[in-house]
Design a protein around this motif. Structure first.
Motif, mmCIF file in Angstrom:
data_model
loop_
_atom_site.group_PDB
_atom_site.id
_atom_site.type_symbol
_atom_site.label_atom_id
_atom_site.label_comp_id
_atom_site.label_asym_id
_atom_site.label_seq_id
_atom_site.Cartn_x
_atom_site.Cartn_y
_atom_site.Cartn_z
ATOM 1 N N PHE A 63 -6.146 7.822 -10.027
ATOM 2 C CA PHE A 63 -6.584 7.339 -8.712
ATOM 3 C C PHE A 63 -6.365 5.837 -8.587
ATOM 4 C CE2 PHE A 63 -9.585 11.128 -9.138
ATOM 5 C CZ PHE A 63 -8.714 11.984 -8.485
ATOM 6 N N GLY A 64 -6.343 5.152 -9.733
ATOM 7 C CA GLY A 64 -6.086 3.706 -9.760
ATOM 8 C C GLY A 64 -4.681 3.326 -9.328
ATOM 9 N N LEU A 65 -3.793 4.303 -9.214
ATOM 10 C CA LEU A 65 -2.441 4.038 -8.699
ATOM 11 C C LEU A 65 -2.486 3.725 -7.199
ATOM 12 C CD1 LEU A 65 -0.510 6.985 -10.442
ATOM 13 C CD2 LEU A 65 -0.442 4.568 -11.096
ATOM 14 N N ASN A 79 0.826 -1.209 0.000
ATOM 15 C CA ASN A 79 0.000 0.000 0.000
ATOM 16 C C ASN A 79 0.858 1.256 0.000
ATOM 17 O OD1 ASN A 79 -2.343 -1.458 -0.023
ATOM 18 N ND2 ASN A 79 -3.016 -0.861 2.028
ATOM 19 N N LEU A 80 1.878 1.261 0.846
ATOM 20 C CA LEU A 80 2.772 2.418 0.944
ATOM 21 C C LEU A 80 3.434 2.705 -0.402
ATOM 22 C CD1 LEU A 80 4.122 4.651 2.609
ATOM 23 C CD2 LEU A 80 5.857 2.984 3.282
ATOM 24 N N LEU A 81 3.901 1.665 -1.073
ATOM 25 C CA LEU A 81 4.556 1.849 -2.373
ATOM 26 C C LEU A 81 3.587 2.453 -3.391
ATOM 27 C CD1 LEU A 81 6.682 -1.431 -2.637
ATOM 28 C CD2 LEU A 81 7.512 0.893 -2.164
ATOM 29 N N ALA A 110 -14.989 8.188 -6.220
ATOM 30 C CA ALA A 110 -16.349 8.532 -5.760
ATOM 31 C C ALA A 110 -16.441 10.020 -5.397
ATOM 32 C CB ALA A 110 -16.743 7.658 -4.569
ATOM 33 N N ILE A 111 -15.418 10.534 -4.711
ATOM 34 C CA ILE A 111 -15.405 11.959 -4.336
ATOM 35 C C ILE A 111 -15.340 12.831 -5.590
ATOM 36 C CG2 ILE A 111 -13.991 13.772 -3.252
ATOM 37 C CD1 ILE A 111 -13.351 11.677 -1.041
ATOM 38 N N TRP A 112 -14.487 12.444 -6.548
ATOM 39 C CA TRP A 112 -14.372 13.192 -7.797
ATOM 40 C C TRP A 112 -15.706 13.198 -8.552
ATOM 41 C CZ3 TRP A 112 -14.630 11.500 -12.980
ATOM 42 C CH2 TRP A 112 -14.297 12.486 -13.922
ATOM 43 N N GLU A 113 -16.348 12.026 -8.637
ATOM 44 C CA GLU A 113 -17.636 11.929 -9.337
ATOM 45 C C GLU A 113 -18.709 12.761 -8.629
ATOM 46 O OE1 GLU A 113 -18.070 7.635 -9.516
ATOM 47 O OE2 GLU A 113 -17.404 7.618 -11.618
ATOM 48 N N GLU A 114 -18.704 12.746 -7.304
ATOM 49 C CA GLU A 114 -19.676 13.537 -6.536
ATOM 50 C C GLU A 114 -19.505 15.024 -6.829
ATOM 51 O OE1 GLU A 114 -20.802 14.471 -1.863
ATOM 52 O OE2 GLU A 114 -19.818 12.565 -2.329
ATOM 53 N N GLU A 124 -9.128 0.419 -2.073
ATOM 54 C CA GLU A 124 -10.148 1.144 -1.295
ATOM 55 C C GLU A 124 -9.985 2.658 -1.414
ATOM 56 O OE1 GLU A 124 -12.997 -0.095 0.021
ATOM 57 O OE2 GLU A 124 -12.220 -1.863 -1.014
ATOM 58 N N GLN A 125 -8.754 3.118 -1.360
ATOM 59 C CA GLN A 125 -8.504 4.555 -1.516
ATOM 60 C C GLN A 125 -8.871 5.009 -2.929
ATOM 61 O OE1 GLN A 125 -4.406 5.293 -0.245
ATOM 62 N NE2 GLN A 125 -5.167 6.746 1.257
#
Length: 196
Positions: A104-106, A5-7, A117-121, A110-111
């Motif tokens: 965002f797929g990078l 996750n960190l990477l 979702a936030i961008w779409e909202e 879950e993030q």
């Protein structure tokens, strides 16, 4: 899992540095230097924190801050579309959605889902948070243009009605800020920096 996750998160952090290179048409306050997308997003986040009390409806301030920090990241791939552009529509495009999924797929799954979702909202502009975030997004360049004797309005010969129509979205998030903004628009006509 945590190392993985960190990477991914560090990779995303490196990628979004590119936002600093995306130039907007709008200039900094009292300046002839163009603002970049990262500066714009930071300014909107600060405006949200400072002006939240003027929202017409109760809002989750942290969510609005996330929205304004995230909303233009897609422009790393899609580029900035000038709000008064006459050839390209300033609305959510397929190009931006592809960009959102890639960038965002990078992030860890879950993030990535949360950010998309936030961008779409924000893009849909329906929730109280999205309405206030869009108010901030329309208010900041208005203040910049007024500080620069018309700025992009003069540079691109943008008429009053077009400015008014784009800026009235401010009212969806805050009547008080819209009243202030509307006065600035009308004063700009009186000063001759916006043509009616």
């Amino acid at each position: 899992m945590q190392v993985e996750n960190l990477l991914k998160q560090v990779n995303f952090i490196k990628e979004i540095d590119k936002l600093k290179y995306i130039q907007r048409k709008t200039k900094l306050f009292n300046s002839d230097r163009c603002e970049n997308d990262a500066e714009h997003s930071w300014h909107l986040a600060m405006m949200t924190i400072v002006l939240a009390e003027h929202s017409d409806k109760p809002i989750d301030v942290l969510k609005v801050v996330k929205m304004v920090l995230i909303h233009d990241i897609v422009e790393i791939d899609a580029g900035d579309t000038f709000i008064y552009d006459t050839t390209k529509n300033h609305t959510n495009t397929e190009e931006e959605l592809i960009a959102a999924k890639r960038i965002f797929g990078l992030l860890p799954t879950e993030q990535a889902k949360e950010f998309i979702a936030i961008w779409e909202e924000f893009e849909e502009g329906i929730t109280n948070e999205a309405k206030f975030a869009k108010s901030m997004d329309r208010f900041e360049p208005l203040l910049q243009n007024v500080s620069n004797n018309g700025g992009t309005w003069v540079e691109f010969n943008v008429p009053y009605q077009k400015v008014y129509d784009k800026k009235k979205a401010i009212k969806n998030g805050s009547t008080a800020i819209w009243n202030y903004a509307e006065n600035l628009i009308n004063e700009s006509v009186e000063k001759g920096i916006l043509k009616k």
